[in-house]
Design a protein around this motif. Structure first.
Motif, PDB file in Angstrom:
ATOM      1  N   LEU A   1       0.815  -1.211   0.000  1.00 35.41           N
ATOM      2  CA  LEU A   1       0.000   0.000   0.000  1.00 35.41           C
ATOM      3  C   LEU A   1       0.851   1.265   0.000  1.00 35.41           C
ATOM      4  O   LEU A   1       0.355   2.350   0.325  1.00 35.41           O
ATOM      5  CB  LEU A   1      -0.930   0.009   1.224  1.00 35.41           C
ATOM      6  N   SER A   2       2.104   1.137  -0.390  1.00 39.19           N
ATOM      7  CA  SER A   2       2.987   2.301  -0.416  1.00 39.19           C
ATOM      8  C   SER A   2       2.576   3.258  -1.521  1.00 39.19           C
ATOM      9  O   SER A   2       2.051   2.846  -2.562  1.00 39.19           O
ATOM     10  CB  SER A   2       4.443   1.871  -0.643  1.00 39.19           C
ATOM     11  N   THR A   3       2.844   4.532  -1.293  1.00 39.73           N
ATOM     12  CA  THR A   3       2.620   5.547  -2.324  1.00 39.73           C
ATOM     13  C   THR A   3       3.969   6.076  -2.779  1.00 39.73           C
ATOM     14  O   THR A   3       4.912   6.162  -1.990  1.00 39.73           O
ATOM     15  CB  THR A   3       1.766   6.704  -1.779  1.00 39.73           C
ATOM     16  N   PRO A   4       4.103   6.434  -4.060  1.00 41.05           N
ATOM     17  CA  PRO A   4       5.399   6.924  -4.562  1.00 41.05           C
ATOM     18  C   PRO A   4       5.844   8.176  -3.821  1.00 41.05           C
ATOM     19  O   PRO A   4       5.039   9.037  -3.459  1.00 41.05           O
ATOM     20  CB  PRO A   4       5.105   7.217  -6.040  1.00 41.05           C
ATOM     21  N   SER A   5       7.135   8.282  -3.590  1.00 39.41           N
ATOM     22  CA  SER A   5       7.693   9.452  -2.916  1.00 39.41           C
ATOM     23  C   SER A   5       7.827  10.600  -3.912  1.00 39.41           C
ATOM     24  O   SER A   5       8.060  10.392  -5.106  1.00 39.41           O
ATOM     25  CB  SER A   5       9.071   9.128  -2.331  1.00 39.41           C
ATOM     26  N   SER A   6       7.697  11.807  -3.407  1.00 37.95           N
ATOM     27  CA  SER A   6       7.871  12.979  -4.260  1.00 37.95           C
ATOM     28  C   SER A   6       9.337  13.141  -4.629  1.00 37.95           C
ATOM     29  O   SER A   6      10.231  12.761  -3.877  1.00 37.95           O
ATOM     30  CB  SER A   6       7.382  14.237  -3.522  1.00 37.95           C
ATOM     31  N   ALA A   7       9.587  13.682  -5.804  1.00 37.89           N
ATOM     32  CA  ALA A   7      10.961  13.866  -6.273  1.00 37.89           C
ATOM     33  C   ALA A   7      11.625  15.027  -5.548  1.00 37.89           C
ATOM     34  O   ALA A   7      10.966  15.927  -5.026  1.00 37.89           O
ATOM     35  CB  ALA A   7      10.971  14.114  -7.778  1.00 37.89           C
ATOM     36  N   VAL A   8      12.944  15.018  -5.536  1.00 42.58           N
ATOM     37  CA  VAL A   8      13.709  16.096  -4.909  1.00 42.58           C
ATOM     38  C   VAL A   8      13.747  17.286  -5.874  1.00 42.58           C
ATOM     39  O   VAL A   8      14.159  17.139  -7.025  1.00 42.58           O
ATOM     40  CB  VAL A   8      15.148  15.638  -4.604  1.00 42.58           C
ATOM     41  N   PRO A   9      13.319  18.465  -5.429  1.00 42.39           N
ATOM     42  CA  PRO A   9      13.394  19.626  -6.328  1.00 42.39           C
ATOM     43  C   PRO A   9      14.836  20.122  -6.449  1.00 42.39           C
ATOM     44  O   PRO A   9      15.623  19.999  -5.510  1.00 42.39           O
ATOM     45  CB  PRO A   9      12.517  20.660  -5.625  1.00 42.39           C
ATOM     46  N   ALA A  10      15.200  20.639  -7.583  1.00 42.10           N
ATOM     47  CA  ALA A  10      16.557  21.167  -7.764  1.00 42.10           C
ATOM     48  C   ALA A  10      16.519  22.302  -8.776  1.00 42.10           C
ATOM     49  O   ALA A  10      16.277  22.081  -9.954  1.00 42.10           O
ATOM     50  CB  ALA A  10      17.499  20.062  -8.229  1.00 42.10           C
ATOM     51  N   SER A  11      16.710  23.533  -8.284  1.00 43.25           N
ATOM     52  CA  SER A  11      16.792  24.679  -9.185  1.00 43.25           C
ATOM     53  C   SER A  11      18.160  24.735  -9.855  1.00 43.25           C
ATOM     54  O   SER A  11      18.323  25.345 -10.911  1.00 43.25           O
ATOM     55  CB  SER A  11      16.547  25.978  -8.407  1.00 43.25           C
TER      56      SER A  11
END
Length: 967
Positions: free
Chosen positions: A350-360
């Motif tokens: 039941l895991s949900t995908p993790s959000s990506a790391v933002p990088a400017s």
């Protein structure tokens, strides 16, 4: 409204003696019986037995604070559950002489109390089980799921009560009662845990369904079945904590009790959660609530026990529970709730995908062409030639990649690294990386990937906080400022640095975690590769290799263990799984030198580069190997046949005897195993390998009693009688015209766990079979090649010389190679029936390997090691029998041992189920061991001959732990 603990927080147990309890039984139940006090915290319980000792029930004196309505609710819930779940045994009240289930008894020390006589459920509770296996934990979860499902539709006025065990009020209970805990540090931690878990649960409260719950489905209140193997949870007692609260409490409270058992780990609760979810599906909110509830439950138990002990200092039940409750709390607080929530979600898929790391901006602008990703998994090539499996492998592999032209070398986020796994450990090693390591060819400038603030830790690490994330760097210097903007210089790195990233609200992660906790910690961290200009690596779910195996590989070819690890590497006396666990290999008598011996690998590679063909060609190595083998045996054994396996070797040995004598009958020993070919299967009578072995033998096979001096027909000093009986059998066959061509026997009784034959046994049998014109075959497939320590061949221990010897397993150190050695006369007799050859048994490759095995055996003095380590190991194993009645005896010599486990040392009832369970538990603790014998109750202990004292002690210490804690 029923009882309110927050208004009346002191509940001393009723003061009722055993004689008073017996008076109550006589007065209200017209029953003359004995009452013996049972452990209880706030009520008073007695086990009621008849004069003959039969248990009649449990007399429960309710605490006077509980109302009649509350007690009637408990009886109604028990009846409701019994009707809804007929396969669950339920502890229901029995009627008194007036036909009522609830009896008001006046004039007790604490006033009037309500009394019930409850049905006794035989079988004992899970609390009595010591270590809880996965199946037992799953059974607890299944019971909780069934109870929760049934009580969802139950209601009653007596459910309206405020209990200290209701986790909705848990943080208040901890606050109020913590003062009774004498240990100041523990008291502080309890208060902190109570506040933390209470806050987490308060945030989830609105999404948590409520219903009637038993609220005490712990190991102490779940009864196991009687007469099933293994016993399974199937009964429920003690409805005293029945109330309406969060539905998921039913699971959390039961799961918490698992953590109090020997050998428990945080993930020990997973089978219970899985089983509960299968019956009564959990919501994501409930999953998030499970671990804070467990943490809070442990804290409540400790503070409540401390308070109750102050009220009732002579209550031994409270003292007995305290150590388990502290262990429960330590485990519950050892892992953050967010991490365990991630573990639970992943386990339930039941895991949900993790959000990506933002990088400017990139931290370091790598290009895929210039960056080498370092593989440190179990199957990585970097370990093949490494002198040892250690962190040094990482440095060496990175340096090699830089020398070969890479500008940067990067490890894999979330990868289990074999380089981090200890060889000997009962614990799951911390091997899964929660960040990445970067090696650089030159000094590099690092830039901020987002706006944020910088902080330097005591360990020299630098943390950049901003955009909802924290990036932690180690190995970076020349930090520029306390605050930076995206793209601005952060600092300088040279040689090596480490990067990890986590959401700002996530708990600080360790650099490495165990495989079982990895799903949780990886849910609380992020892959830093995008900050380096590289694409993130996709973590794929593990494949179902067993399903693939069954689809193409005949299932009759069995494998070790019900849930086997995937083994993809070995070294010396160790095996390594793809989960990066190192296991001590105590069963692999095939690899006599140890796994992946470099001399064998080099010899094989060298010969394959030159020539590999069949033995009909003329080449030197087959001659050299045959000469070496023949020199290892006494006269007149001077002629060698080479084959592919032990089965083929013993099969050929039988064919040689038949050809040389012109007869077809063979005498074999019962309970033995000789192989899988038609001939060797015919003379194999082990019912462990074939339950119908004795009934399905061809008419040319004749058996004699197994010379089992421990549990056979003749035991101990009487074991000499086996030989005369067997001789008489041969003489009878001869007299009736069925004189045998051969007598075949393992020189040390392998299937019985390495049991020694009675002194003189082989000499007498060899003489008898020769007297009738037959031949003696010694099956040395398992025991030969120095495994016994004091003897190179097993027949030497008997001071006997056979006519034919079959050998394999050790011969090729795992490569398929076997041999038969006999006299030239026997070999010539076989030649009259035609030719013989084995395409690969005598090939250049197999002979080169065979020669190398003999060289290494001698040069590394492995026979001497078998003698020295084997003697130490046997002595230590035998000493276990002084403390553990399950150990019946230890068979064998050198490194050919068997630990026979029995339920009773008088009857010698074999501990078959226990042996299988012990092997499973040993695997969990890092040891590969398997059962053998017709009763599958012997731990076959036949490790590679390179095993050392340290590893032998680890095996015994682990077995001692299992026998102490349970399985």
């Amino acid at each position: 409204m029923g009882f309110d603990f927050l208004a009346r927080p002191e509940l001393p147990a009723p003061r009722v003696s055993e004689s008073q309890a017996e008076h109550i039984l006589a007065t209200y139940y017209k029953m003359t019986a004995r009452a013996v006090s049972l452990g209880s915290q706030q009520d008073k319980n007695f086990v009621v037995t008849a004069d003959g000792g039969d248990v009649l029930g449990v007399l429960k004196i309710a605490n006077p604070v509980f109302t009649r309505t509350e007690l009637l609710a408990q009886d109604a819930a028990a009846a409701h559950l019994a009707a809804a779940e007929p396969n669950l045994r339920i502890c229901v009240p029995l009627p008194n002489a007036a036909g009522e289930t609830l009896t008001a008894v006046p004039d007790l020390a604490d006033g009037t109390a309500y009394v019930r006589l409850l049905r006794f459920l035989p079988g004992g509770t899970l609390q009595d089980s010591g270590y809880l296996s996965d199946s037992a934990v799953a059974g607890l979860g299944e019971v909780a799921g069934r109870v929760s499902r049934a009580l969802a539709e139950f209601s009653h006025p007596g459910l309206a009560r405020t209990l200290q065990w209701d986790l909705r009020f848990g943080s208040q209970v901890v606050d109020r009662l913590a003062r009774h805990v004498g240990d100041a540090d523990l008291r502080r931690r309890l208060v902190e845990a109570g506040a933390r878990a209470g806050s987490q649960l308060a945030a989830l409260d609105v999404g948590l369904p409520r219903q009637a719950v038993h609220l005490d489905l712990t190991d102490a209140n779940v009864v196991v079945s009687v007469g099933t193997e293994p016993p399974r949870p199937d009964g429920v007692i003690d409805f005293g904590d029945l109330t309406t609260t969060w539905a998921v409490s039913e699971l959390a409270i039961g799961a918490a009790s698992v953590l109090g058992h020997p050998g428990a780990r945080p993930t020990s609760i997973l089978p219970a959660v899985r089983a509960f979810h299968a019956l009564r599906p959990l919501t994501s909110t409930e999953i998030a609530a499970v671990w804070p509830m467990i943490e809070l439950r442990a804290a409540v138990l400790i503070v409540s026990g401390a308070q109750q002990l102050a009220l009732d200092p002579d209550n031994a039940y409270l003292t007995d529970q305290s150590a388990e409750e502290v262990q429960m709390f330590e485990l519950a607080t050892s892992v953050p709730a967010a991490v365990m929530t991630g573990v639970l979600a992943a386990d339930l898929d039941l895991s949900t995908p993790s959000s990506a790391v933002p990088a400017s901006a990139p931290l370091l602008a790598m290009t895929p062409e210039d960056a080498h990703t370092l593989d440190l998994s179990t199957t990585a090539d970097v370990y093949d030639d490494a002198a040892e499996l250690s962190v040094a492998v990482e440095e060496a592999a990175a340096a090699a990649a830089l020398r070969q032209g890479a500008r940067w070398v990067v490890t894999r986020y979330g990868e289990p690294r074999l380089s981090r796994s200890p060889m000997l450990s009962q614990d799951r090693p911390s091997v899964v990386a929660t960040g990445v390591t970067v090696w650089t060819a030159d000094a590099v400038e690092l830039t901020a990937p987002w706006d944020g603030s910088l902080a330097t830790g005591d360990d020299g690490s630098v943390t950049l906080s901003g955009e909802g994330f924290e990036m932690i760097l180690t190995g970076v210097d020349e930090i520029t400022a306390a605050a930076v903007h995206a793209g601005q210089r952060l600092g300088r790195a040279q040689g090596r640095f480490d990067v990890s990233v986590r959401p700002a609200d996530a708990p600080p992660a360790p650099s490495f975690t165990s495989v079982e906790l990895a799903p949780g910690w990886l849910a609380c961290t992020r892959d830093p590769r995008p900050l380096l200009g590289l694409a993130p690596l996709t973590r794929t779910a593990g494949e179902d290799l067993l399903a693939r195996r069954d689809a193409s590989f005949a299932p009759v070819q069995e494998f070790y263990y019900r849930r086997p690890p995937q083994i993809e590497r070995g070294r010396r006396h160790f095996l390594m799984s793809t989960d990066v666990r190192c296991y001590l290999d105590m069963v692999n008598n095939v690899t006599v030198l140890g796994h992946a011996h470099p001399r064998i690998a080099d010899a094989a590679a060298r010969q394959l580069r030159r020539l590999n063909t069949n033995s009909r060609f003329n080449y030197r190595v087959v001659v050299e190997f045959s000469e070496r083998l023949a020199r290892l045996l006494p006269e007149p054994l001077d002629t060698v046949f080479l084959v592919n396996s032990g089965s083929e070797a013993s099969d050929l040995a039988i064919r040689l005897a038949v050809a040389a004598t012109g007869r077809r009958d063979v005498v074999a020993v019962r309970e033995a195993y000789h192989g899988w070919t038609y001939g060797t299967d015919a003379v194999s009578t082990s019912i462990a390998d074939n339950p119908n072995a004795l009934a399905t033998r061809p008419d040319w096979v004749h058996t004699v009693d197994s010379p089992n001096s421990f549990r056979g027909k003749y035991r101990g000093v009487d074991s000499w009688r086996y030989a005369p009986d067997a001789v008489a059998r041969i003489e009878t066959l001869t007299a009736t015209g069925r004189a045998p061509a051969a007598f075949i026997c393992e020189s040390v009784y392998g299937n019985a766990g390495g049991m020694a034959l009675p002194d003189g046994y082989l000499n007498q049998l060899y003489a008898a079979v020769r007297a009738c014109g037959g031949l003696a075959i010694s099956d040395e497939v398992q025991v030969g090649y120095g495994r016994l320590g004091d003897w190179f061949w097993g027949f030497e221990q008997q001071q006997a010389v056979p006519d034919i010897v079959s050998v394999a397993k050790s011969t090729g150190n795992g490569y398929p190679l076997g041999a038969v050695i006999t006299s030239r006369a026997v070999a010539d007799a076989f030649a009259r029936e035609g030719y013989f050859f084995s395409s690969t048994g005598g090939s250049p490759l197999s002979c080169a390997i065979g020669l190398t095995v003999l060289d290494v055996l001698a040069e590394e003095r492995l026979q001497d090691n078998a003698r020295r380590v084997g003697a130490h190991l046997k002595a230590r194993l035998a000493a276990l029998g002084e403390r553990h009645p399950l150990v019946g005896t230890v068979h064998g010599f050198g490194l050919y041992l068997g630990v026979e486990l029995v339920r009773d040392r008088e009857t010698l009832a074999p501990a078959t189920r226990e042996t299988a369970a012990i092997c499973d538990r040993m695997l969990e603790l890092g040891v590969v061991i398997q059962p053998t014998g017709d009763h599958q109750n012997i731990l076959k202990t036949k490790p590679p001959l390179c095993i050392d004292i340290e590893a032998a002690d680890f095996y015994v210490d682990t077995l001692d732990r299992v026998l102490t804690e349970g399985w």
